[in-house]
Design a protein around this motif. Structure first.
Motif, mmCIF file in Angstrom:
data_model
loop_
_atom_site.group_PDB
_atom_site.id
_atom_site.type_symbol
_atom_site.label_atom_id
_atom_site.label_comp_id
_atom_site.label_asym_id
_atom_site.label_seq_id
_atom_site.Cartn_x
_atom_site.Cartn_y
_atom_site.Cartn_z
ATOM 1 N N GLN A 187 0.797 -1.237 -0.062
ATOM 2 C CA GLN A 187 -0.030 0.055 -0.061
ATOM 3 C C GLN A 187 0.662 1.323 -0.200
ATOM 4 N N SER A 188 1.935 1.124 -0.748
ATOM 5 C CA SER A 188 2.799 2.478 -0.514
ATOM 6 C C SER A 188 3.763 2.387 -1.844
ATOM 7 N N SER A 189 3.678 3.200 -2.946
ATOM 8 C CA SER A 189 4.387 3.236 -3.989
ATOM 9 C C SER A 189 5.828 4.098 -3.449
ATOM 10 N N SER A 190 5.674 4.951 -2.482
ATOM 11 C CA SER A 190 7.030 5.428 -2.049
ATOM 12 C C SER A 190 7.960 4.371 -1.251
ATOM 13 N N ALA A 191 7.277 3.517 -0.539
ATOM 14 C CA ALA A 191 8.098 2.502 0.028
ATOM 15 C C ALA A 191 8.561 1.558 -1.035
ATOM 16 N N CYS A 192 7.928 1.126 -1.913
ATOM 17 C CA CYS A 192 8.506 0.385 -3.089
ATOM 18 C C CYS A 192 9.444 1.177 -3.694
ATOM 19 N N THR A 193 9.298 2.226 -4.376
ATOM 20 C CA THR A 193 10.334 2.944 -4.976
ATOM 21 C C THR A 193 11.806 3.240 -4.012
ATOM 22 N N ALA A 194 11.458 3.376 -2.818
ATOM 23 C CA ALA A 194 12.595 3.681 -2.041
ATOM 24 C C ALA A 194 13.543 2.500 -1.646
ATOM 25 N N MET A 195 12.683 1.435 -1.761
ATOM 26 C CA MET A 195 13.303 -0.055 -1.887
ATOM 27 C C MET A 195 14.173 -0.210 -2.981
ATOM 28 N N VAL A 196 13.449 0.278 -4.125
ATOM 29 C CA VAL A 196 14.089 -0.025 -5.404
ATOM 30 C C VAL A 196 15.538 0.612 -5.380
ATOM 31 N N VAL A 197 15.401 2.047 -5.066
ATOM 32 C CA VAL A 197 16.560 2.880 -5.064
ATOM 33 C C VAL A 197 17.677 2.257 -4.025
ATOM 34 N N SER A 198 17.381 1.587 -3.016
ATOM 35 C CA SER A 198 18.289 0.988 -1.932
ATOM 36 C C SER A 198 18.887 -0.373 -2.821
ATOM 37 N N PHE A 199 17.972 -1.050 -3.487
ATOM 38 C CA PHE A 199 18.667 -2.339 -4.173
ATOM 39 C C PHE A 199 19.651 -1.605 -5.439
ATOM 40 N N VAL A 200 19.141 -0.695 -6.158
ATOM 41 C CA VAL A 200 20.364 -0.333 -7.072
ATOM 42 C C VAL A 200 21.481 0.051 -6.430
ATOM 43 N N ASN A 201 21.314 0.645 -5.228
ATOM 44 C CA ASN A 201 22.511 1.345 -4.468
ATOM 45 C C ASN A 201 23.364 0.442 -4.107
ATOM 46 N N ALA A 202 22.888 -0.874 -3.815
ATOM 47 C CA ALA A 202 23.807 -2.010 -3.187
ATOM 48 C C ALA A 202 24.024 -3.080 -4.402
ATOM 49 N N GLY B 262 22.949 8.584 -1.690
ATOM 50 C CA GLY B 262 23.366 7.084 -2.258
ATOM 51 C C GLY B 262 24.237 7.487 -3.372
ATOM 52 N N LYS B 263 24.657 6.435 -4.136
ATOM 53 C CA LYS B 263 25.301 6.574 -5.411
ATOM 54 C C LYS B 263 24.658 7.124 -6.505
ATOM 55 N N LYS B 264 25.293 7.140 -7.372
ATOM 56 C CA LYS B 264 24.989 7.955 -8.648
ATOM 57 C C LYS B 264 23.979 7.061 -9.245
ATOM 58 N N ASP B 265 23.848 5.734 -9.464
ATOM 59 C CA ASP B 265 22.850 5.054 -9.741
ATOM 60 C C ASP B 265 21.475 5.049 -9.037
ATOM 61 N N ALA B 266 21.766 5.323 -7.770
ATOM 62 C CA ALA B 266 20.647 5.250 -6.790
ATOM 63 C C ALA B 266 19.746 6.734 -6.949
ATOM 64 N N LYS B 267 20.523 7.813 -7.418
ATOM 65 C CA LYS B 267 19.979 8.903 -7.674
ATOM 66 C C LYS B 267 19.249 8.796 -9.081
ATOM 67 N N ARG B 268 19.778 8.213 -10.175
ATOM 68 C CA ARG B 268 19.229 7.823 -11.368
ATOM 69 C C ARG B 268 17.900 7.142 -11.440
ATOM 70 N N ALA B 269 17.959 6.285 -10.324
ATOM 71 C CA ALA B 269 16.748 5.317 -10.101
ATOM 72 C C ALA B 269 15.729 6.096 -9.778
ATOM 73 N N ALA B 270 15.751 7.126 -8.823
ATOM 74 C CA ALA B 270 14.972 8.061 -8.134
ATOM 75 C C ALA B 270 14.352 8.997 -9.476
ATOM 76 N N LEU B 271 15.350 9.484 -10.201
ATOM 77 C CA LEU B 271 14.925 10.363 -11.224
ATOM 78 C C LEU B 271 14.155 9.721 -12.448
ATOM 79 N N ILE B 272 14.429 8.295 -12.457
ATOM 80 C CA ILE B 272 13.367 7.310 -13.385
ATOM 81 C C ILE B 272 11.821 7.729 -12.909
ATOM 82 N N HIS B 273 11.491 7.590 -11.652
ATOM 83 C CA HIS B 273 10.335 7.842 -11.127
ATOM 84 C C HIS B 273 9.685 9.129 -11.227
#
Length: 547
Positions: free
Chosen positions: A61-76, A232-243
């Motif tokens: 019930q939260s796109s923000s939580a899902c997207t934040a998790m994706v950002v952390s996955f990309v960062n890792a 985060g790293k550059k890819d984490a920032k890019r993932a957030a920008l995709i959203h």
């Protein structure tokens, strides 16, 4: 305006936000680890990632939580940007489930739902049942808040100032800005759209204006991921920008369509709606589905656009030599649902460092290379740093809301840190022995050198299997680990015996024999530590199930 109406509205909003938080956190605690594994396994391509994103967000019930998790996955480094794009697109559809639930007006059942959840928490002894009951409690509080807000909004219809203020909201750009600001402040597009839905139900907002507020909500929902990516790293920032770019471009496209054909669009939404509330909920869902259909074929271009916005690569840091954390710490995106995964990645790196250092020390023992001896001590300091830093981080995340499975594995992770650190200590002991050999001029026989090499080969193989089993859940070598551990134990006894025979024959000095005996015993203990690492998580999960 009557102060009671304002207080009732504020109280209802507070209950709604709290219920949403309790429900979302409880779902993550109950199913977060399983959902995370689904996210890891089924995101190999953009389409499957999109489907997983829809289901994942609909559940928590939260796109923000899902997207934040994706950002952390990309960062890792667990997910690349193209896989992340699919999940983010899907999350935008999944987030509309909340408004659909709200539109069905289940408020009348809220007290019963809340009572059922409270009774389960109070009288059920099983921990898992209590966690599920917390989800029900959150659901009940959410709809209780909606009921309170709906009642206060009904009273607002009799307040001319409110009717005039909301009626004056006719400019599409202003409406979009209102949705953007509200969602940025509240940090949830679902909450904002639900408020818009209630206002529309009371005829306090024009339906065409609701469309533009929803578009603003979509952009405002990007703020959570953007904020999470800053450290985060550059890819984490890019993932957030995709959203962000998905919603900005999608909003621009819909602006053009609404400018050209607002009437037909509203008729289309009305064709599948029975009242104003259903209209808003269906509009939210249809807008998101339309945006995904239009932009999905161009997802690669959106990824490239995010790369243009954040050019370059991260500074290449030699984590083997530097006293820095790579996957966790203050400069890395923190997300409770992925915290344990990131710790395991850090432990994987630490274990590799310890294994490399053991081999470096064993090489120095034979060659007496001064550079190798010096580097063993330097790397050992880095391993000690990682030991303290990871342990401190485990203590920190133990105080946060973690998925139940992750919480059960924390104790095992504390032991793993200690086992890896002990392997590092044994490498340092070998370096001490090499230094002593260098200073005294003592030597090992060719036979002794060969035996140490054979035992080291077994230990190295065991360590590699153990790391794979722990860090990558690769249980294919479980029997090999047990077999190798038995072989190392047997070899330790055999070498100690042959060592005594050599001493008896006068083939090596007592001093060299003492070092040989200590090294063989140390390698056997390293094998024990490696075996502990391999079975740490599995044993922790078994204990949790038995409890």
């Amino acid at each position: 305006m009557n102060i009671n109406i304002l207080l009732s509205m504020a109280g209802g909003l507070g209950l709604f936000l709290f219920g949403m938080r309790v429900m979302s956190d409880s779902i993550e605690k109950v199913a977060g680890a399983r959902l995370r594994r689904i996210l890891e396994i089924f995101t190999t391509n953009r389409f499957s990632g999109m489907v997983v994103g829809v289901v994942f967000t609909a559940i928590i019930q939260s796109s923000s939580a899902c997207t934040a998790m994706v950002v952390s996955f990309v960062n890792a480094g667990l997910m690349n940007l193209y896989q992340a794009a699919g999940v983010i697109f899907g999350a935008n559809i999944g987030t509309t489930v909340t408004s659909q639930l709200v539109s069905f007006n289940l408020s009348a059942y809220a007290p019963v739902i809340l009572l059922a959840g409270v009774l389960a928490v109070m009288f059920c002894k099983k921990e898992k049942v209590k966690k599920f009951a917390e989800i029900i409690i959150g659901f009940g509080i959410l709809f209780l808040g909606l009921s309170t807000m709906s009642a206060s909004m009904a009273s607002m219809r009799d307040v001319p100032e409110v009717v005039n203020l909301l009626g004056s909201l006719r400019n599409p750009l202003v409406a979009t800005l209102v949705g953007l600001v509200l969602t940025t402040v509240i940090q949830s597009s679902s909450v904002t759209v639900s408020i818009v839905l209630l206002l529309a139900n009371q005829d306090l907002l024009a339906l065409n204006i609701c469309l533009y507020i929803i578009l603003g909500c979509n952009i405002g929902a990007c703020s959570t991921a953007l904020l999470a990516s800053l450290a985060g790293k550059k890819d984490a920032k890019r993932a957030a920008l995709i959203h962000f770019w998905f919603n900005v471009i999608g909003t621009a496209v819909l602006y053009v369509i609404l400018f050209v054909a607002q009437g037909p669009v509203m008729k289309l939404i009305w064709a599948v709606s029975s009242d104003n509330g259903r209209f808003v909920a269906n509009a939210h869902t249809m807008i998101k589905i339309f945006q995904v259909i239009v932009l999905f074929p161009f997802s690669k271009w959106i990824v490239r656009l995010s790369c243009l916005c954040v050019p370059g690569e991260d500074r290449n840091v030699n984590y083997r030599e530097s006293y820095q954390l790579k996957y966790i710490g203050d400069k890395v995106v923190f997300n409770p649902a992925t915290a344990v995964v990131e710790v395991m990645r850090e432990l994987d790196r630490m274990a590799s460092l310890a294994n490399e250092n053991l081999n470096r020390a064993m090489n120095a023992l034979i060659t007496l290379d001064e550079e190798d001896i010096r580097e063993v001590y330097e790397v050992e300091k880095n391993i000690d740093f990682l030991n303290h830093a990871i342990t401190d981080y485990l203590v920190k995340i133990n105080q946060t809301t973690l998925p139940i499975e992750d919480l059960n594995s924390l104790g095992a992770l504390f032991h793993v840190v200690n086992d890896i650190e002990r392997i590092g200590d044994h490498a340092e002991n070998v370096a001490d022995a090499a230094k002593l050999r260098q200073e005294t001029g003592m030597f090992f026989s060719k036979e002794a050198q060969k035996e140490l090499g054979q035992m080291l080969d077994l230990v190295n193989q065991l360590i590699q299997y153990a790391i794979n089993m722990f860090a990558r859940s690769d249980e294919s070598h479980m029997k090999d680990i047990i077999r190798l551990e038995d072989q190392v134990d047997a070899m330790e006894k055999k070498l100690q015996k042959t060592h005594v025979e050599r001493l008896t024959r006068g083939e090596c000095s007592p001093e060299a024999g003492m070092i040989f005996s200590d090294i063989v015993s140390g390698l056997e203990r390293v094998a024990d530590h490696a075996t502990n690492i391999a079975f740490a998580i599995a044993d922790g999960e078994t204990e949790a199930e038995e409890a």
